[in-house]
Scaffold this motif. Structure first.
Motif, PDB file in Angstrom:
ATOM      1  N   GLU A 140       0.797  -1.226   0.000  1.00 12.74           N
ATOM      2  CA  GLU A 140       0.000   0.000   0.000  1.00 12.74           C
ATOM      3  C   GLU A 140       0.832   1.280   0.000  1.00 12.74           C
ATOM      4  O   GLU A 140       0.639   2.125  -0.856  1.00 12.74           O
ATOM      5  CB  GLU A 140      -1.028  -0.033   1.127  1.00 12.74           C
ATOM      6  CG  GLU A 140      -2.135  -1.023   0.817  1.00 12.74           C
ATOM      7  CD  GLU A 140      -3.172  -1.128   1.907  1.00 12.74           C
ATOM      8  OE1 GLU A 140      -3.152  -0.311   2.842  1.00 12.74           O
ATOM      9  OE2 GLU A 140      -4.011  -2.033   1.810  1.00 12.74           O
ATOM     10  N   PRO A 141       1.764   1.484   0.917  1.00 13.39           N
ATOM     11  CA  PRO A 141       2.545   2.729   0.858  1.00 13.39           C
ATOM     12  C   PRO A 141       3.470   2.762  -0.371  1.00 13.39           C
ATOM     13  O   PRO A 141       4.061   1.755  -0.743  1.00 13.39           O
ATOM     14  CB  PRO A 141       3.363   2.703   2.155  1.00 13.39           C
ATOM     15  CG  PRO A 141       2.640   1.763   3.056  1.00 13.39           C
ATOM     16  CD  PRO A 141       2.038   0.741   2.141  1.00 13.39           C
ATOM     17  N   VAL A 142       3.554   3.915  -0.987  1.00 16.93           N
ATOM     18  CA  VAL A 142       4.365   4.087  -2.190  1.00 16.93           C
ATOM     19  C   VAL A 142       5.817   3.691  -1.949  1.00 16.93           C
ATOM     20  O   VAL A 142       6.439   3.042  -2.794  1.00 16.93           O
ATOM     21  CB  VAL A 142       4.265   5.551  -2.701  1.00 16.93           C
ATOM     22  CG1 VAL A 142       5.224   5.787  -3.843  1.00 16.93           C
ATOM     23  CG2 VAL A 142       2.842   5.860  -3.127  1.00 16.93           C
ATOM     24  N   ILE A 143       6.379   4.033  -0.782  1.00 19.54           N
ATOM     25  CA  ILE A 143       7.783   3.715  -0.508  1.00 19.54           C
ATOM     26  C   ILE A 143       8.004   2.198  -0.525  1.00 19.54           C
ATOM     27  O   ILE A 143       9.026   1.711  -0.984  1.00 19.54           O
ATOM     28  CB  ILE A 143       8.260   4.337   0.819  1.00 19.54           C
ATOM     29  CG1 ILE A 143       9.769   4.181   0.962  1.00 19.54           C
ATOM     30  CG2 ILE A 143       7.540   3.715   2.009  1.00 19.54           C
ATOM     31  CD1 ILE A 143      10.355   5.020   2.086  1.00 19.54           C
ATOM     32  N   GLN A 144       7.017   1.439  -0.062  1.00 21.75           N
ATOM     33  CA  GLN A 144       7.151  -0.013  -0.074  1.00 21.75           C
ATOM     34  C   GLN A 144       7.063  -0.559  -1.487  1.00 21.75           C
ATOM     35  O   GLN A 144       7.743  -1.517  -1.834  1.00 21.75           O
ATOM     36  CB  GLN A 144       6.096  -0.646   0.845  1.00 21.75           C
ATOM     37  CG  GLN A 144       6.438  -0.398   2.288  1.00 21.75           C
ATOM     38  CD  GLN A 144       5.353  -0.765   3.255  1.00 21.75           C
ATOM     39  OE1 GLN A 144       5.390  -0.278   4.350  1.00 21.75           O
ATOM     40  NE2 GLN A 144       4.396  -1.584   2.900  1.00 21.75           N
ATOM     41  N   ARG A 145       6.236   0.033  -2.320  1.00 21.51           N
ATOM     42  CA  ARG A 145       6.160  -0.412  -3.720  1.00 21.51           C
ATOM     43  C   ARG A 145       7.498  -0.202  -4.423  1.00 21.51           C
ATOM     44  O   ARG A 145       7.933  -1.037  -5.191  1.00 21.51           O
ATOM     45  CB  ARG A 145       5.051   0.323  -4.467  1.00 21.51           C
ATOM     46  CG  ARG A 145       3.694  -0.198  -4.124  1.00 21.51           C
ATOM     47  CD  ARG A 145       2.628   0.451  -4.993  1.00 21.51           C
ATOM     48  NE  ARG A 145       1.346  -0.086  -4.620  1.00 21.51           N
ATOM     49  CZ  ARG A 145       0.515  -0.670  -5.458  1.00 21.51           C
ATOM     50  NH1 ARG A 145       0.828  -0.765  -6.732  1.00 21.51           N
ATOM     51  NH2 ARG A 145      -0.633  -1.139  -5.040  1.00 21.51           N
ATOM     52  N   GLY A 146       8.152   0.908  -4.128  1.00 20.26           N
ATOM     53  CA  GLY A 146       9.466   1.163  -4.730  1.00 20.26           C
ATOM     54  C   GLY A 146      10.488   0.135  -4.279  1.00 20.26           C
ATOM     55  O   GLY A 146      11.256  -0.381  -5.086  1.00 20.26           O
ATOM     56  N   ALA A 147      10.503  -0.176  -2.999  1.00 13.63           N
ATOM     57  CA  ALA A 147      11.436  -1.183  -2.468  1.00 13.63           C
ATOM     58  C   ALA A 147      11.135  -2.548  -3.063  1.00 13.63           C
ATOM     59  O   ALA A 147      12.049  -3.309  -3.398  1.00 13.63           O
ATOM     60  CB  ALA A 147      11.349  -1.238  -0.940  1.00 13.63           C
ATOM     61  N   TRP A 148       9.862  -2.867  -3.233  1.00 13.86           N
ATOM     62  CA  TRP A 148       9.458  -4.149  -3.823  1.00 13.86           C
ATOM     63  C   TRP A 148       9.920  -4.236  -5.274  1.00 13.86           C
ATOM     64  O   TRP A 148      10.504  -5.224  -5.691  1.00 13.86           O
ATOM     65  CB  TRP A 148       7.943  -4.289  -3.694  1.00 13.86           C
ATOM     66  CG  TRP A 148       7.346  -5.335  -4.562  1.00 13.86           C
ATOM     67  CD1 TRP A 148       7.527  -6.690  -4.473  1.00 13.86           C
ATOM     68  CD2 TRP A 148       6.482  -5.132  -5.669  1.00 13.86           C
ATOM     69  NE1 TRP A 148       6.818  -7.329  -5.449  1.00 13.86           N
ATOM     70  CE2 TRP A 148       6.158  -6.385  -6.193  1.00 13.86           C
ATOM     71  CE3 TRP A 148       5.931  -3.999  -6.250  1.00 13.86           C
ATOM     72  CZ2 TRP A 148       5.316  -6.548  -7.292  1.00 13.86           C
ATOM     73  CZ3 TRP A 148       5.098  -4.158  -7.333  1.00 13.86           C
ATOM     74  CH2 TRP A 148       4.795  -5.411  -7.841  1.00 13.86           C
ATOM     75  N   ARG A 149       9.682  -3.172  -6.047  1.00 19.53           N
ATOM     76  CA  ARG A 149      10.101  -3.175  -7.457  1.00 19.53           C
ATOM     77  C   ARG A 149      11.623  -3.278  -7.582  1.00 19.53           C
ATOM     78  O   ARG A 149      12.134  -4.010  -8.412  1.00 19.53           O
ATOM     79  CB  ARG A 149       9.604  -1.911  -8.155  1.00 19.53           C
ATOM     80  CG  ARG A 149       8.152  -1.961  -8.485  1.00 19.53           C
ATOM     81  CD  ARG A 149       7.753  -0.802  -9.405  1.00 19.53           C
ATOM     82  NE  ARG A 149       6.316  -0.773  -9.540  1.00 19.53           N
ATOM     83  CZ  ARG A 149       5.520   0.108  -8.951  1.00 19.53           C
ATOM     84  NH1 ARG A 149       6.021   1.062  -8.204  1.00 19.53           N
ATOM     85  NH2 ARG A 149       4.221   0.055  -9.130  1.00 19.53           N
ATOM     86  N   ASP A 150      12.339  -2.518  -6.757  1.00 20.73           N
ATOM     87  CA  ASP A 150      13.807  -2.547  -6.811  1.00 20.73           C
ATOM     88  C   ASP A 150      14.360  -3.910  -6.443  1.00 20.73           C
ATOM     89  O   ASP A 150      15.349  -4.357  -7.010  1.00 20.73           O
ATOM     90  CB  ASP A 150      14.401  -1.487  -5.871  1.00 20.73           C
ATOM     91  CG  ASP A 150      14.132  -0.071  -6.350  1.00 20.73           C
ATOM     92  OD1 ASP A 150      13.744   0.110  -7.525  1.00 20.73           O
ATOM     93  OD2 ASP A 150      14.318   0.858  -5.540  1.00 20.73           O
ATOM     94  N   GLY A 151      13.720  -4.580  -5.485  1.00 21.86           N
ATOM     95  CA  GLY A 151      14.222  -5.866  -5.016  1.00 21.86           C
ATOM     96  C   GLY A 151      13.814  -7.050  -5.872  1.00 21.86           C
ATOM     97  O   GLY A 151      14.451  -8.093  -5.831  1.00 21.86           O
ATOM     98  N   GLY A 152      12.741  -6.914  -6.645  1.00 22.74           N
ATOM     99  CA  GLY A 152      12.286  -8.023  -7.474  1.00 22.74           C
ATOM    100  C   GLY A 152      11.714  -9.181  -6.677  1.00 22.74           C
ATOM    101  O   GLY A 152      11.677 -10.311  -7.141  1.00 22.74           O
ATOM    102  N   VAL A 153      11.246  -8.904  -5.469  1.00 18.29           N
ATOM    103  CA  VAL A 153      10.691  -9.948  -4.609  1.00 18.29           C
ATOM    104  C   VAL A 153       9.304 -10.326  -5.119  1.00 18.29           C
ATOM    105  O   VAL A 153       8.481  -9.459  -5.404  1.00 18.29           O
ATOM    106  CB  VAL A 153      10.597  -9.469  -3.147  1.00 18.29           C
ATOM    107  CG1 VAL A 153       9.931 -10.513  -2.263  1.00 18.29           C
ATOM    108  CG2 VAL A 153      11.973  -9.106  -2.613  1.00 18.29           C
ATOM    109  N   MET A 154       9.041 -11.622  -5.248  1.00 13.76           N
ATOM    110  CA  MET A 154       7.711 -12.093  -5.581  1.00 13.76           C
ATOM    111  C   MET A 154       6.916 -12.178  -4.275  1.00 13.76           C
ATOM    112  O   MET A 154       7.444 -12.640  -3.266  1.00 13.76           O
ATOM    113  CB  MET A 154       7.792 -13.464  -6.239  1.00 13.76           C
ATOM    114  CG  MET A 154       6.529 -13.901  -6.906  1.00 13.76           C
ATOM    115  SD  MET A 154       6.701 -15.506  -7.726  1.00 13.76           S
ATOM    116  CE  MET A 154       8.129 -15.242  -8.764  1.00 13.76           C
ATOM    117  N   LEU A 155       5.664 -11.719  -4.294  1.00 14.95           N
ATOM    118  CA  LEU A 155       4.854 -11.671  -3.080  1.00 14.95           C
ATOM    119  C   LEU A 155       3.568 -12.472  -3.227  1.00 14.95           C
ATOM    120  O   LEU A 155       2.914 -12.419  -4.270  1.00 14.95           O
ATOM    121  CB  LEU A 155       4.458 -10.226  -2.760  1.00 14.95           C
ATOM    122  CG  LEU A 155       5.548  -9.252  -2.376  1.00 14.95           C
ATOM    123  CD1 LEU A 155       4.988  -7.840  -2.303  1.00 14.95           C
ATOM    124  CD2 LEU A 155       6.155  -9.639  -1.054  1.00 14.95           C
TER     125      LEU A 155
END
Length: 151
Positions: A72-87
């Motif tokens: 939900e928070p934009v900062i977490q989406r950026g970290a998720w995209r940068d890390g390439g973690v599948m959720l």
């Protein structure tokens, strides 16, 4: 960015309620491919953006979490995209289930969850239904990312 080669590493967060032990006992996947955050040296309570960055340093990470608001928070989406973690996001309804029922449903869906992860690209995110559908493949709703259809 995480590797796209090799075996997937399924990571359960601190809210898994004993599911890690049961999946290992059932030999759902090889032990070295099924771990928790503590085994990676990531302490419970780590902020989500930091967690996603740290997981992204590992080869082909797949985070299974009951934190349905992870993206939900934009900062977490950026970290998720940068890390390439599948959720695989198991939302609030999962948290309301008694532990025995949560475990039963998760064990039922686990083979389909693994197949979905194997067919998906790094960075895909799925919401996991807390109900057991007629076919287990219908339990996952793509949030964002790329995947291949599974049969």
């Amino acid at each position: 960015m995480a590797d796209t080669q090799g075996r997937l590493t399924f990571v359960l967060d601190e809210n898994s309620g004993g599911l890690l032990h049961l999946l290992r006992q059932a030999r759902a996947v090889a032990h070295e491919d099924l771990i928790d955050l503590r085994e990676l040296g990531i302490p419970a309570g780590t902020l989500d953006p930091d967690l996603l960055v740290k997981l992204g340093r590992h080869a082909r990470p797949v985070l299974v979490t009951r934190d349905g608001s992870m993206l939900e928070p934009v900062i977490q989406r950026g970290a998720w995209r940068d890390g390439g973690v599948m959720l695989f996001l198991m939302g609030k309804a999962w948290g309301k289930l008694p532990l025995a029922e949560l475990t039963r449903r998760a064990m039922f869906l686990w083979p389909s969850l693994v197949a979905q992860a194997e067919a998906s690209a790094a960075g895909a995110a799925w919401r996991v239904s807390p109900t057991i559908p007629a076919t287990s493949g219908n339990a996952f709703r793509l949030v964002t990312g790329q995947h291949a259809a599974i049969s």
